[in-house]
Design a protein around this motif. Structure first.
Motif, PDB file in Angstrom:
ATOM      1  N   TRP A 225      17.862 -23.357   8.529  1.00  0.00           N
ATOM      2  CA  TRP A 225      17.795 -22.708   7.048  1.00  0.00           C
ATOM      3  C   TRP A 225      18.176 -20.953   7.327  1.00  0.00           C
ATOM      4  CZ3 TRP A 225      14.814 -18.088   6.520  1.00  0.00           C
ATOM      5  CH2 TRP A 225      14.650 -17.665   4.993  1.00  0.00           C
ATOM      6  N   GLY A 226      18.645 -20.613   6.286  1.00  0.00           N
ATOM      7  CA  GLY A 226      19.234 -18.980   6.311  1.00  0.00           C
ATOM      8  C   GLY A 226      20.841 -19.361   6.215  1.00  0.00           C
ATOM      9  N   ILE A 227      21.184 -20.311   6.493  1.00  0.00           N
ATOM     10  CA  ILE A 227      22.803 -20.340   6.201  1.00  0.00           C
ATOM     11  C   ILE A 227      23.342 -19.801   5.078  1.00  0.00           C
ATOM     12  CG2 ILE A 227      22.963 -22.721   5.458  1.00  0.00           C
ATOM     13  CD1 ILE A 227      25.611 -23.216   7.099  1.00  0.00           C
ATOM     14  N   THR A 228      24.450 -19.379   4.940  1.00  0.00           N
ATOM     15  CA  THR A 228      24.952 -18.675   3.702  1.00  0.00           C
ATOM     16  C   THR A 228      25.643 -19.671   3.041  1.00  0.00           C
ATOM     17  OG1 THR A 228      26.938 -17.718   4.461  1.00  0.00           O
ATOM     18  CG2 THR A 228      24.927 -16.351   4.495  1.00  0.00           C
ATOM     19  N   GLU A 229      26.017 -19.430   1.580  1.00  0.00           N
ATOM     20  CA  GLU A 229      26.624 -20.005   0.749  1.00  0.00           C
ATOM     21  C   GLU A 229      28.033 -20.327   1.226  1.00  0.00           C
ATOM     22  OE1 GLU A 229      23.456 -18.749  -1.756  1.00  0.00           O
ATOM     23  OE2 GLU A 229      24.633 -17.847  -0.367  1.00  0.00           O
ATOM     24  N   ARG A 230      28.626 -19.318   1.568  1.00  0.00           N
ATOM     25  CA  ARG A 230      29.894 -19.320   2.312  1.00  0.00           C
ATOM     26  C   ARG A 230      30.257 -20.168   3.322  1.00  0.00           C
ATOM     27  NH1 ARG A 230      34.024 -15.530   1.049  1.00  0.00           N
ATOM     28  NH2 ARG A 230      33.444 -14.141  -0.562  1.00  0.00           N
ATOM     29  N   ASP A 231      29.124 -19.834   4.284  1.00  0.00           N
ATOM     30  CA  ASP A 231      29.290 -20.750   5.575  1.00  0.00           C
ATOM     31  C   ASP A 231      28.945 -22.105   5.405  1.00  0.00           C
ATOM     32  OD1 ASP A 231      29.489 -18.406   6.927  1.00  0.00           O
ATOM     33  OD2 ASP A 231      27.501 -18.308   7.627  1.00  0.00           O
ATOM     34  N   VAL A 232      28.366 -22.585   4.469  1.00  0.00           N
ATOM     35  CA  VAL A 232      28.100 -24.072   4.207  1.00  0.00           C
ATOM     36  C   VAL A 232      29.452 -24.675   3.846  1.00  0.00           C
ATOM     37  CG1 VAL A 232      26.733 -23.870   2.123  1.00  0.00           C
ATOM     38  CG2 VAL A 232      26.431 -25.842   3.360  1.00  0.00           C
ATOM     39  N   LEU A 233      29.959 -23.939   2.672  1.00  0.00           N
ATOM     40  CA  LEU A 233      30.937 -24.637   1.847  1.00  0.00           C
ATOM     41  C   LEU A 233      32.301 -24.458   2.862  1.00  0.00           C
ATOM     42  CD1 LEU A 233      30.978 -23.131  -1.650  1.00  0.00           C
ATOM     43  CD2 LEU A 233      30.131 -25.446  -0.747  1.00  0.00           C
ATOM     44  N   SER A 234      32.365 -23.401   3.797  1.00  0.00           N
ATOM     45  CA  SER A 234      33.575 -23.324   4.841  1.00  0.00           C
ATOM     46  C   SER A 234      33.210 -24.543   5.843  1.00  0.00           C
ATOM     47  CB  SER A 234      33.581 -21.974   5.493  1.00  0.00           C
ATOM     48  OG  SER A 234      33.728 -20.867   4.789  1.00  0.00           O
ATOM     49  N   ASP A 235      32.113 -24.936   6.000  1.00  0.00           N
ATOM     50  CA  ASP A 235      31.827 -25.940   7.073  1.00  0.00           C
ATOM     51  C   ASP A 235      32.155 -27.198   6.644  1.00  0.00           C
ATOM     52  OD1 ASP A 235      31.058 -27.569   8.910  1.00  0.00           O
ATOM     53  OD2 ASP A 235      29.125 -26.817   9.384  1.00  0.00           O
ATOM     54  N   LEU A 236      32.056 -27.455   5.337  1.00  0.00           N
ATOM     55  CA  LEU A 236      32.418 -28.827   4.545  1.00  0.00           C
ATOM     56  C   LEU A 236      33.983 -28.772   4.414  1.00  0.00           C
ATOM     57  CD1 LEU A 236      29.237 -28.867   4.062  1.00  0.00           C
ATOM     58  CD2 LEU A 236      29.958 -29.768   2.075  1.00  0.00           C
TER      59      LEU A 236
ATOM     60  N   LYS B  54      13.036 -24.155  18.816  1.00  0.00           N
ATOM     61  CA  LYS B  54      14.324 -24.382  18.010  1.00  0.00           C
ATOM     62  C   LYS B  54      14.222 -24.309  16.690  1.00  0.00           C
ATOM     63  CE  LYS B  54      16.177 -27.777  21.540  1.00  0.00           C
ATOM     64  NZ  LYS B  54      16.729 -29.171  21.731  1.00  0.00           N
ATOM     65  N   PRO B  55      15.006 -23.452  15.943  1.00  0.00           N
ATOM     66  CA  PRO B  55      14.791 -23.690  14.533  1.00  0.00           C
ATOM     67  C   PRO B  55      15.037 -24.948  13.769  1.00  0.00           C
ATOM     68  CG  PRO B  55      16.527 -22.271  15.412  1.00  0.00           C
ATOM     69  CD  PRO B  55      16.227 -23.277  16.426  1.00  0.00           C
ATOM     70  N   VAL B  56      14.022 -25.135  12.768  1.00  0.00           N
ATOM     71  CA  VAL B  56      13.942 -26.514  12.017  1.00  0.00           C
ATOM     72  C   VAL B  56      15.331 -26.673  11.465  1.00  0.00           C
ATOM     73  CG1 VAL B  56      13.096 -27.578  10.256  1.00  0.00           C
ATOM     74  CG2 VAL B  56      11.638 -26.065  11.589  1.00  0.00           C
ATOM     75  N   GLN B  57      15.788 -27.826  11.380  1.00  0.00           N
ATOM     76  CA  GLN B  57      17.256 -27.808  10.645  1.00  0.00           C
ATOM     77  C   GLN B  57      17.079 -28.854   9.287  1.00  0.00           C
ATOM     78  OE1 GLN B  57      20.109 -29.577  13.934  1.00  0.00           O
ATOM     79  NE2 GLN B  57      20.861 -27.682  13.605  1.00  0.00           N
TER      80      GLN B  57
END
Length: 365
Positions: free
Chosen positions: A188-199, A123-126
């Motif tokens: 790790w590796g999530i993009t700037e767009r994806d993390v802000l979209s999630d929030l 499993k990827p490290v979170q």
């Protein structure tokens, strides 16, 4: 017929010679063959058995990595010795067709076989990202960047990118108010767009749960976020939020100015004890000078503050004052009651000061 029989006889004779020859060879080389097979078994056992773990190595495989990129990376990290062997085992495990991206823990020592299995199944490290209530987006962005190893400049640009914001259902100048405070877990590796979209989606989800009530009150989600941010800035305790909400909405209903200290702190952009001169500064966010809600949220409010803004407690309170000690508030319905509350708190603070001073003098004697 005689010729045919002679031919088969010759074949039989040749076969007997070959069998005898092979037997002689095997008999003479039997120990060499046995030693070779034994050695092969020992090597295979030592290679394919799970080695004892000595250390854990973290590796990071970015999105869009090709198999060759992964192979080169592992070789440079010293986790494999042969790219060819790694390719062979990756094909046998299926990893070459299912490259997974993220951060992984690799037990070492390892080899080409085990690392191909580990990368396929681990499993990827979170990364744990915690955003506390009441922070401005300019304070949240460095936390996101540092925790998730992202580009803070890209995050800042996206926070004011009208196209990106509109794609996420935000039709304002910036992202303020939409970064839902919570604890998140990201690979790790999530993009700037994806993390802000999630929030943003988390905040939208909270608002959507109460969309009918917001509409019923003839308000917009942005109105709610603005009010929630002021409540968040005012309250330490969640159980007071609905009462503070009632005071602010009562003031708006009566056509009063909000008179909310957190909005002054917002444009002063530094924590300080407010002076009367601060309340006279001409600024769109000065709710002591201008009626109604300020132009936008002053921070990113938590779920409790958002719910309190949507469902204020039904009261006749128009005033409140902090007790100056615990951070709790005393509420009043009239200006006269409010003045009495302030006088009572002032007297209590003076009494406490005198007691402390008396003890200090006694300790000197």
């Amino acid at each position: 017929m005689e010729k045919m029989n002679a031919f088969f006889a010759i074949l039989k004779f040749i076969g007997i010679i070959i069998i005898d020859l092979l037997y002689d060879i095997f008999y003479k080389l039997r120990w060499i063959l046995l030693i070779g097979l034994f050695s092969l078994g020992v090597i295979s056992y030592s290679y394919f058995r799970t080695p004892p773990v000595e250390t854990i190595v973290h590796i990071k495989i970015p999105k869009q990595s090709r198999f060759k990129d992964v192979s080169d990376y592992l070789l440079n990290k010293g986790l494999i010795k042969s790219e060819l062997l790694f390719k062979v085992f990756a094909k046998s495990t299926g990893y070459d067709r299912k490259i997974r991206f993220g951060e992984f823990k690799i037990p070492t020592p390892t080899n080409e076989y085990f690392i191909s299995k580990t990368l396929l199944s681990a499993k990827p490290v979170q990364r744990k990202l915690t955003i506390i209530e009441g922070l401005r987006y300019s304070k949240v962005i460095p936390i996101i960047a540092n925790t998730l190893e992202l580009d803070s400049n890209k995050l800042s640009d996206l926070a004011t990118d009208s196209v990106f914001l509109a794609q996420n259902g935000v039709y304002q100048n910036d992202i303020e108010g939409y970064l839902q405070p919570e604890t998140y877990y990201f690979n790790w590796g999530i993009t700037e767009r994806d993390v802000l979209s999630d929030l943003i989606s988390r905040t939208k989800s909270v608002l959507n749960e109460h969309a009918e009530e917001i509409k019923k009150r003839n308000l917009t989600e942005y109105d709610i976020l603005i009010m929630a941010s002021i409540i968040q800035g005012e309250c330490i305790y969640e159980d007071e939020m609905s009462q503070v909400s009632s005071v602010y909405w009562n003031r708006i209903r009566q056509g009063w100015k909000l008179g909310a200290d957190p909005t002054i702190q917002y444009f002063l952009d530094k924590p300080k004890r407010l002076l009367f001169s601060d309340l006279r500064i001409k600024h769109p966010y000065n709710t002591y000078m201008y009626k109604g809600l300020p132009p936008g949220p002053i921070n990113n409010p938590g779920k409790a503050a958002i719910v309190a803004a949507i469902y204020p407690k039904e009261t006749e309170y128009m005033f409140f004052v902090s007790d100056g000690k615990t951070g709790r508030h005393i509420f009043g319905k009239t200006a006269e009651e409010h003045e009495r509350n302030k006088a009572g708190l002032k007297a209590a603070r003076l009494k406490l000061w005198r007691e402390k001073r008396k003890k200090a003098l006694q300790s000197k004697n």
